[in-house]
Write a protein that holds these residues in place. Structure first.
Motif, PDB file in Angstrom:
ATOM      1  N   GLY A 197      24.105 -47.042 -22.654  1.00 28.62           N
ATOM      2  CA  GLY A 197      24.762 -45.671 -22.194  1.00 28.62           C
ATOM      3  C   GLY A 197      23.655 -44.476 -22.475  1.00 28.62           C
ATOM      4  O   GLY A 197      23.366 -43.162 -22.883  1.00 28.62           O
ATOM      5  N   MET A 198      22.085 -45.517 -23.387  1.00 25.40           N
ATOM      6  CA  MET A 198      21.070 -44.506 -23.740  1.00 25.40           C
ATOM      7  C   MET A 198      20.670 -44.413 -22.092  1.00 25.40           C
ATOM      8  O   MET A 198      20.803 -44.204 -20.505  1.00 25.40           O
ATOM      9  CB  MET A 198      20.037 -45.027 -24.044  1.00 25.40           C
ATOM     10  CG  MET A 198      20.402 -45.363 -25.578  1.00 25.40           C
ATOM     11  SD  MET A 198      20.839 -44.352 -26.361  1.00 25.40           S
ATOM     12  CE  MET A 198      22.454 -44.458 -26.877  1.00 25.40           C
ATOM     13  N   VAL A 199      19.509 -42.750 -21.958  1.00 24.80           N
ATOM     14  CA  VAL A 199      19.201 -42.271 -20.944  1.00 24.80           C
ATOM     15  C   VAL A 199      17.257 -41.644 -20.767  1.00 24.80           C
ATOM     16  O   VAL A 199      17.081 -41.702 -21.750  1.00 24.80           O
ATOM     17  CB  VAL A 199      19.855 -41.396 -20.432  1.00 24.80           C
ATOM     18  CG1 VAL A 199      22.019 -40.920 -20.100  1.00 24.80           C
ATOM     19  CG2 VAL A 199      19.589 -39.843 -21.744  1.00 24.80           C
ATOM     20  N   ILE A 200      16.866 -41.571 -19.881  1.00 23.43           N
ATOM     21  CA  ILE A 200      15.679 -40.984 -19.498  1.00 23.43           C
ATOM     22  C   ILE A 200      16.199 -39.543 -19.280  1.00 23.43           C
ATOM     23  O   ILE A 200      16.605 -39.952 -17.887  1.00 23.43           O
ATOM     24  CB  ILE A 200      14.921 -42.147 -18.455  1.00 23.43           C
ATOM     25  CG1 ILE A 200      14.639 -43.367 -19.599  1.00 23.43           C
ATOM     26  CG2 ILE A 200      14.037 -41.757 -18.560  1.00 23.43           C
ATOM     27  CD1 ILE A 200      14.190 -44.698 -18.458  1.00 23.43           C
ATOM     28  N   HIS A 328      17.451 -46.142 -28.109  1.00 22.24           N
ATOM     29  CA  HIS A 328      17.166 -44.822 -27.670  1.00 22.24           C
ATOM     30  C   HIS A 328      17.176 -43.590 -26.634  1.00 22.24           C
ATOM     31  O   HIS A 328      16.184 -44.634 -25.800  1.00 22.24           O
ATOM     32  CB  HIS A 328      16.411 -44.393 -28.998  1.00 22.24           C
ATOM     33  CG  HIS A 328      15.896 -44.556 -29.923  1.00 22.24           C
ATOM     34  ND1 HIS A 328      17.210 -44.069 -30.941  1.00 22.24           N
ATOM     35  CD2 HIS A 328      15.248 -45.594 -31.198  1.00 22.24           C
ATOM     36  CE1 HIS A 328      17.010 -44.771 -32.039  1.00 22.24           C
ATOM     37  NE2 HIS A 328      16.240 -45.373 -32.135  1.00 22.24           N
ATOM     38  N   SER A 329      17.614 -42.380 -25.862  1.00 19.25           N
ATOM     39  CA  SER A 329      17.181 -42.172 -25.447  1.00 19.25           C
ATOM     40  C   SER A 329      16.046 -41.447 -25.197  1.00 19.25           C
ATOM     41  O   SER A 329      15.419 -40.900 -26.362  1.00 19.25           O
ATOM     42  CB  SER A 329      18.526 -40.895 -25.264  1.00 19.25           C
ATOM     43  OG  SER A 329      19.787 -41.608 -24.788  1.00 19.25           O
ATOM     44  N   VAL A 330      15.271 -41.064 -24.007  1.00 21.38           N
ATOM     45  CA  VAL A 330      14.028 -40.651 -23.839  1.00 21.38           C
ATOM     46  C   VAL A 330      13.836 -39.558 -22.718  1.00 21.38           C
ATOM     47  O   VAL A 330      14.348 -39.427 -21.747  1.00 21.38           O
ATOM     48  CB  VAL A 330      13.094 -41.750 -23.084  1.00 21.38           C
ATOM     49  CG1 VAL A 330      11.509 -41.208 -23.585  1.00 21.38           C
ATOM     50  CG2 VAL A 330      13.117 -43.302 -24.728  1.00 21.38           C
ATOM     51  N   LEU A 331      12.839 -38.201 -23.573  1.00 22.45           N
ATOM     52  CA  LEU A 331      12.272 -37.752 -22.219  1.00 22.45           C
ATOM     53  C   LEU A 331      11.379 -37.798 -22.056  1.00 22.45           C
ATOM     54  O   LEU A 331      10.605 -37.713 -22.725  1.00 22.45           O
ATOM     55  CB  LEU A 331      12.372 -36.198 -23.119  1.00 22.45           C
ATOM     56  CG  LEU A 331      12.060 -34.946 -22.302  1.00 22.45           C
ATOM     57  CD1 LEU A 331      12.707 -34.736 -20.842  1.00 22.45           C
ATOM     58  CD2 LEU A 331      12.061 -33.268 -23.669  1.00 22.45           C
ATOM     59  N   VAL A 332      10.588 -37.900 -21.292  1.00 21.01           N
ATOM     60  CA  VAL A 332       9.275 -38.209 -20.715  1.00 21.01           C
ATOM     61  C   VAL A 332       8.645 -36.674 -20.059  1.00 21.01           C
ATOM     62  O   VAL A 332       9.849 -36.016 -19.120  1.00 21.01           O
ATOM     63  CB  VAL A 332       8.777 -39.289 -19.934  1.00 21.01           C
ATOM     64  CG1 VAL A 332       9.646 -39.130 -18.563  1.00 21.01           C
ATOM     65  CG2 VAL A 332       7.771 -39.285 -19.202  1.00 21.01           C
TER      66      VAL A 332
END
Length: 527
Positions: A197-200, A328-332
């Protein structure tokens, strides 16, 4: 536009064409609004040579008595030579090529004139819509929604009309966040990891500036992304020093005090002029056959191209590891969010998501993460490695992506549903194409220019049965597992199929690969 105004000499007889892998050929040269056409004297149609003028990166003229020689250096890295009788004819041809190869009005370009018999302008343009992509991801629909806040491109000119955002964030909030992000590129979802369920997410830099401005709505959006999961990571594709310096010009980064649940990681990826000059040095090294092996390897290393490949794959691996292994979800993001951001997010999805490794899935990934996400193709691919023009906004970020994908396919030969010829085709099409796919700098520009109504879609063409067979990998065996690339120096190689494709070595390699492909197909058919 009347192309004839720029063609002083349309035909020249007794021209000699010299090109790789072929003996010199004498015949007639014709110049049209979009092509050079060369036909040999004996009228053999199999020996017609058609060159799209847009493919020409640089032209060099050299007088030789009463005649002249034109050397054409192409964006696909091929070099051709034309020996033209008559100096006036030579100069006229050269002037026509120089002008017609650098048209900058989109509607004058060849895709608007290309009308093959087997394709129709009524065919679907593009592979899927944001609505279709969202509908296929039922698992995320409780926490995420499809927003049409950008339906008229007024919130973010480089975003598509529809984007996926947290359910709890309304459109009014998104408008405020967009004003706090460079170019209006507020954080949007680009990948949902079904396993956990994590997102980028991806975006541009926040406009904190020297005064450390805050935006409560931006903080609220990022908090909604990790709601219940505790911690998120921000992968900034600039060095810490670059991010600090960006504050002095109005940019910046997410501070620990304002984004306490997000941990920032800096991984510097070069772009712009540095990346373009790296490509120029690499191509120069690959075209220089006068040095010893040691000298050649030194020039290859000095180009730093493989260092850029290494950094891109390593950063994508880090991003994938945060999502898959650490949960963990990540913002790039970098600065604008239209170059290295897209590079890293695309590679991470290839590592994690088996659906992106099929032929259709890979083209769909390029459509979502590059075309719709606003990579400025027309600016970045105006010139390749040979141009004498002063560098402006050129940068081979998309070619770097294709190189990284080739490295992945070489390390995992069974994991990709597509083959090297597809990557080579894309590397050529992005600079000069019959199709409208890579025209313009954003979805908004393509709509305004009528690209989707008046040109053909390359991706749709590549998925036709005849083409699909040509570009599929006969060794493909689907796996649900992530593929973790090695980025050790010995694991990364020069992409010979692209950078040495006009050498005799590449011809032998291509023939061997084709024979191997046919053997595999025969064996699979027999079993």
């Amino acid at each position: 536009m009347e192309f004839s105004e720029h063609i002083k000499t349309a035909n020249v007889e007794d021209v000699v064409l010299r090109r790789p892998f072929h003996p010199p050929m004498q015949g007639t040269l014709c110049v049209t609004g979009h092509h050079l056409l060369f036909s040999n004297r004996d009228g053999d149609s199999s020996r017609l040579v058609l060159l799209l003028l847009r493919n020409i990166d640089a032209i060099e003229k050299r007088p030789s008595g009463s005649s002249g020689t034109i050397t054409l250096k192409c964006k696909d890295l091929c070099v051709l030579q034309l020996d033209i009788p008559g100096m006036e004819e030579c100069l006229n041809i050269a002037r026509s090529i120089e002008y017609l190869s650098s048209l900058d009005i989109v509607s004058d370009m060849y895709p608007f004139f290309y009308r093959p018999l087997k394709l129709s302008l009524q065919d679907q343009w593009g592979l899927s819509s944001a609505e279709q992509n969202y509908a296929q991801m039922e698992e995320l629909q409780d926490r995420w929604r499809l927003s049409h806040v950008n339906k008229d491109y007024s919130v973010c000119p480089s975003y598509p009309p529809a984007v996926i955002v947290p359910h709890s964030i309304d459109d009014e909030t998104l408008v405020k966040v967009a004003k706090f992000r460079q170019g209006g590129r507020f954080p949007v979802l680009c990948y949902y990891h079904r396993k956990n369920g994590m997102v980028i997410m991806r975006s541009s830099q926040p406009l904190t500036g020297a005064n450390r401005k805050r935006c409560r709505e931006d903080e609220l959006l990022l908090q909604a992304v990790i709601d219940g999961s505790g911690l998120g990571y921000i992968i900034d594709t600039r060095s810490n020093q670059q991010a600090q310096q960006a504050r002095m010009t109005g940019g910046g980064f997410e501070s620990k005090s304002s984004y306490s649940c997000w941990k920032r990681l800096h991984r510097q990826l070069e772009r712009g002029k540095v990346l373009q000059e790296s490509l120029i040095k690499l191509v120069e090294a690959c075209g220089d056959h006068s040095h010893s092996v040691d000298r050649w390897l030194s020039k290859l290393e000095n180009s730093k191209w493989l260092s850029h490949v290494h950094t891109a794959l390593a950063t994508a691996g880090l991003l994938a590891e945060c999502v898959e292994r650490d949960g963990h979800s990540v913002l790039v993001h970098g600065s604008e969010g239209t170059d290295t951001t897209l590079l890293v997010s695309s590679l991470a999805q290839l590592i994690l998501d088996p659906k992106t490794r099929t032929l259709a899935g890979f083209l769909g990934l390029l459509e979502r993460e590059w075309l719709l996400a606003g990579h400025p193709f027309q600016q970045r691919c105006a010139h390749s490695a040979y141009s004498h023009a002063r560098l402006r906004l050129e940068a081979p970020v998309f070619v770097l992506l294709l190189d990284c994908v080739w490295q992945l396919a070489r390390q995992f030969p069974l994991a990709m549903g597509f083959s090297e010829p597809l990557l080579l085709r894309l590397a050529m099409e992005v600079y000069a194409s019959d199709y409208g796919t890579f025209l313009c700098n954003s979805d908004q520009e393509r709509c305004a220019a009528g690209v989707k109504e008046r040109t053909h879609c390359l991706f749709q063409f590549l998925l036709k049965p005849s083409e699909r067979e040509r570009y599929s990998n006969p060794l493909y065996e689907p796996t649900e597992l992530a593929i973790w690339p090695s980025v050790q120096p010995q694991s990364l190689q020069l992409w010979r199929g692209l950078f040495l494709r006009w050498t005799q070595h590449a011809v032998h390699l291509e023939k061997a690969q084709e024979e191997l492909r046919n053997l595999v197909i025969e064996c699979r058919g027999a079993s």
